[in-house]
Design an enzyme around this catalytic site. Structure first.
Site, PDB file in Angstrom:
ATOM      1  N   THR A   1       0.808  -1.226   0.000  1.00  0.00           N
ATOM      2  CA  THR A   1       0.000   0.000   0.000  1.00  0.00           C
ATOM      3  C   THR A   1       0.838   1.271   0.000  1.00  0.00           C
ATOM      4  O   THR A   1       0.297   2.373  -0.049  1.00  0.00           O
ATOM      5  CB  THR A   1      -0.946   0.031   1.221  1.00  0.00           C
ATOM      6  OG1 THR A   1      -0.167  -0.081   2.421  1.00  0.00           O
ATOM      7  CG2 THR A   1      -1.952  -1.107   1.156  1.00  0.00           C
ATOM      8  N   GLY A   2       2.162   1.142   0.058  1.00  0.00           N
ATOM      9  CA  GLY A   2       3.040   2.312   0.025  1.00  0.00           C
ATOM     10  C   GLY A   2       3.258   2.822  -1.385  1.00  0.00           C
ATOM     11  O   GLY A   2       2.767   2.241  -2.366  1.00  0.00           O
TER      12      GLY A   2
ATOM     13  N   VAL B   1       5.968   2.874  -3.324  1.00  0.00           N
ATOM     14  CA  VAL B   1       6.676   1.928  -4.192  1.00  0.00           C
ATOM     15  C   VAL B   1       5.822   0.685  -4.425  1.00  0.00           C
ATOM     16  O   VAL B   1       5.796   0.136  -5.531  1.00  0.00           O
ATOM     17  CB  VAL B   1       8.044   1.553  -3.592  1.00  0.00           C
ATOM     18  CG1 VAL B   1       8.736   0.475  -4.425  1.00  0.00           C
ATOM     19  CG2 VAL B   1       8.939   2.791  -3.509  1.00  0.00           C
TER      20      VAL B   1
ATOM     21  N   SER C   1       8.908  13.209  -3.734  1.00  0.00           N
ATOM     22  CA  SER C   1       8.297  11.878  -3.618  1.00  0.00           C
ATOM     23  C   SER C   1       9.307  10.834  -3.191  1.00  0.00           C
ATOM     24  O   SER C   1       8.919   9.723  -2.808  1.00  0.00           O
ATOM     25  CB  SER C   1       7.633  11.469  -4.936  1.00  0.00           C
ATOM     26  OG  SER C   1       8.545  11.533  -6.006  1.00  0.00           O
ATOM     27  N   GLY C   2      10.599  11.181  -3.236  1.00  0.00           N
ATOM     28  CA  GLY C   2      11.609  10.285  -2.690  1.00  0.00           C
ATOM     29  C   GLY C   2      11.442  10.101  -1.195  1.00  0.00           C
ATOM     30  O   GLY C   2      11.951   9.131  -0.615  1.00  0.00           O
TER      31      GLY C   2
ATOM     32  N   HIS D   1      14.453  12.126  -9.982  1.00  0.00           N
ATOM     33  CA  HIS D   1      15.689  12.695  -9.466  1.00  0.00           C
ATOM     34  C   HIS D   1      16.597  13.087 -10.627  1.00  0.00           C
ATOM     35  O   HIS D   1      16.682  12.373 -11.633  1.00  0.00           O
ATOM     36  CB  HIS D   1      16.440  11.686  -8.594  1.00  0.00           C
ATOM     37  CG  HIS D   1      15.748  11.348  -7.306  1.00  0.00           C
ATOM     38  ND1 HIS D   1      14.666  12.041  -6.819  1.00  0.00           N
ATOM     39  CD2 HIS D   1      16.023  10.372  -6.385  1.00  0.00           C
ATOM     40  CE1 HIS D   1      14.296  11.501  -5.656  1.00  0.00           C
ATOM     41  NE2 HIS D   1      15.104  10.497  -5.377  1.00  0.00           N
TER      42      HIS D   1
ATOM     43  N   ARG E   1      17.530  18.176  -1.864  1.00  0.00           N
ATOM     44  CA  ARG E   1      16.091  18.037  -2.093  1.00  0.00           C
ATOM     45  C   ARG E   1      15.578  19.291  -2.788  1.00  0.00           C
ATOM     46  O   ARG E   1      15.889  20.416  -2.380  1.00  0.00           O
ATOM     47  CB  ARG E   1      15.359  17.867  -0.762  1.00  0.00           C
ATOM     48  CG  ARG E   1      13.894  17.501  -0.914  1.00  0.00           C
ATOM     49  CD  ARG E   1      13.698  16.066  -1.371  1.00  0.00           C
ATOM     50  NE  ARG E   1      14.058  15.112  -0.329  1.00  0.00           N
ATOM     51  CZ  ARG E   1      14.110  13.803  -0.524  1.00  0.00           C
ATOM     52  NH1 ARG E   1      13.846  13.286  -1.718  1.00  0.00           N
ATOM     53  NH2 ARG E   1      14.445  12.993   0.469  1.00  0.00           N
TER      54      ARG E   1
ATOM     55  N   CYS F   1      17.869   4.720  -4.601  1.00  0.00           N
ATOM     56  CA  CYS F   1      17.354   5.227  -5.883  1.00  0.00           C
ATOM     57  C   CYS F   1      18.375   6.090  -6.625  1.00  0.00           C
ATOM     58  O   CYS F   1      18.570   5.939  -7.843  1.00  0.00           O
ATOM     59  CB  CYS F   1      16.064   5.997  -5.658  1.00  0.00           C
ATOM     60  SG  CYS F   1      16.162   7.296  -4.415  1.00  0.00           S
TER      61      CYS F   1
ATOM     62  N   SER G   1      -3.049  -1.356   7.481  1.00  0.00           N
ATOM     63  CA  SER G   1      -3.563  -1.437   6.108  1.00  0.00           C
ATOM     64  C   SER G   1      -4.235  -2.770   5.794  1.00  0.00           C
ATOM     65  O   SER G   1      -4.824  -2.924   4.718  1.00  0.00           O
ATOM     66  CB  SER G   1      -2.426  -1.201   5.116  1.00  0.00           C
ATOM     67  OG  SER G   1      -1.887   0.095   5.259  1.00  0.00           O
TER      68      SER G   1
END
Length: 339
Positions: A12-13, A15, A159-160, A244, A237, A129, A41
């Protein structure tokens, strides 16, 4: 064709959601999918291949009859539950930092070191990432000439930091537009991210670098199989939602020309070359967002170094920087008949 029972821990995350969409797009044949998440969840419903599936709570006994377990539930949950998955007979591909620098766990980017999956002892780690995006671009250069030194500055999307990072940026922008600056609260980022640039990702180490910066250094050496590459990273950031960007300066053993680099990038796996400065063509985050490839441009010889090459690299950190790379590793397991 053999089909696999797949479990997704952390479904549910941010990623985990991308895992689902990429599994639907890719060639990995899924027989059964088991969606797993925290107790908060559990009971939610997700859709996969036209079916609605109930999310189960991630537990020690969640991996019975599972062939491959894709983890993106955070380092603490990976540390706790991945060994149980292995005991149950599953091969774990972990997207957290839990096992990356474990000498018994291969750290894999399929375009760079695919054969390392054969060394697994039940767990394969997915790199950070920013590291993934960088090494995909470094590998073609390394194949032309051994790399001596890398200096990289990253420009990393909010969003990272997960869905909460996106929400924090959007809420701050709204407050600024409505002249409610005094109501701005920094919860996810150390300082206000709206209309700002923050040279700080993760915690600071004793050497003045952040943990994120040291990840790029140590992981790159492990993936490239070369502990002698000198690497210095500055991770930043920026108020961008997805993808990125990285400014990368490379010093090689022999002098490379721009033409050589352009030619090798044209045929490199996982790379889209977008480089024509005369016509103002270069990659941006809008090019790479939602796309699988890493985009490379602004290639030029470093005028301050005799054997230097500079380039600009952009990649979607939720896709190639996380979910896609994880699933590509799972596909390699099938290709090599390791599962």
């Amino acid at each position: 064709m053999k089909e696999y029972n797949i479990a997704i821990a952390g479904v549910t995350g941010a990623v985990g959601n991308v895992f689902l969409s990429i599994l639907e797009e890719r060639k990995l044949p899924v027989k059964n999918l088991v969606p797993l998440a925290s107790s908060r969840s559990a009971g939610k419903r997700i859709r996969f291949m036209g079916e609605e599936l109930e999310v189960k709570e991630l537990k020690k006994d969640s991996f019975k009859n599972i062939d491959i377990a894709l983890f993106s539930a955070g380092a603490s949950r990976s540390t706790e539950f991945a060994p149980y998955a292995v005991e149950s007979g599953a091969i774990v591909v972990d997207n957290s930092s839990a096992f990356r620098m474990d000498e018994n766990v291969p750290l894999v980017v399929p375009e760079v070191n695919p054969d390392d999956v054969k060394l697994h002892k039940g767990i394969i780690a997915n790199p950070n990432c920013s590291t993934i995006i960088m090494v995909v671009a470094l590998k073609p250069i390394y194949d032309l000439s051994k790399i001596k030194r890398v200096v990289v500055s990253t420009y990393q999307a909010v969003s990272g930091a997960g869905a909460k990072g996106i929400i924090e940026l959007q809420q701050q922008i709204e407050k600024i537009i409505n002249k409610r600056d005094s109501e701005i609260v920094n919860e996810i980022f150390p300082q206000r991210i709206a209309y700002n640039v923050i040279p700080h990702i993760d915690v600071f180490m004793d050497n003045g670098y952040t943990k994120e910066e040291m990840k790029m250094t140590n992981e790159t050496r492990k993936i490239m199989g070369d502990g002698n590459i000198m690497i210095s990273a500055t991770t930043v950031r920026v108020p961008v939602l997805t993808s990125h960007s990285e400014s990368i300066n490379i010093e090689t053993e022999r002098k490379l020309t721009v033409a050589e680099c352009m030619e090798v990038f044209k045929n490199a796996p996982g790379i889209t070359l977008k480089d024509d400065f005369k016509n103002k063509i270069y990659p941006t985050t809008l090019d790479s967002s939602g796309r699988d490839n890493v985009f490379v441009g602004r290639i030029r010889e470093d005028i301050s170094c005799s054997n230097g090459i500079c380039m600009w690299v952009v990649g979607d950190q939720l896709r190639k920087g996380a979910a896609l790379n994880t699933i590509q590793i799972a596909e390699l397991l099938g290709t090599y008949n390791l599962v």
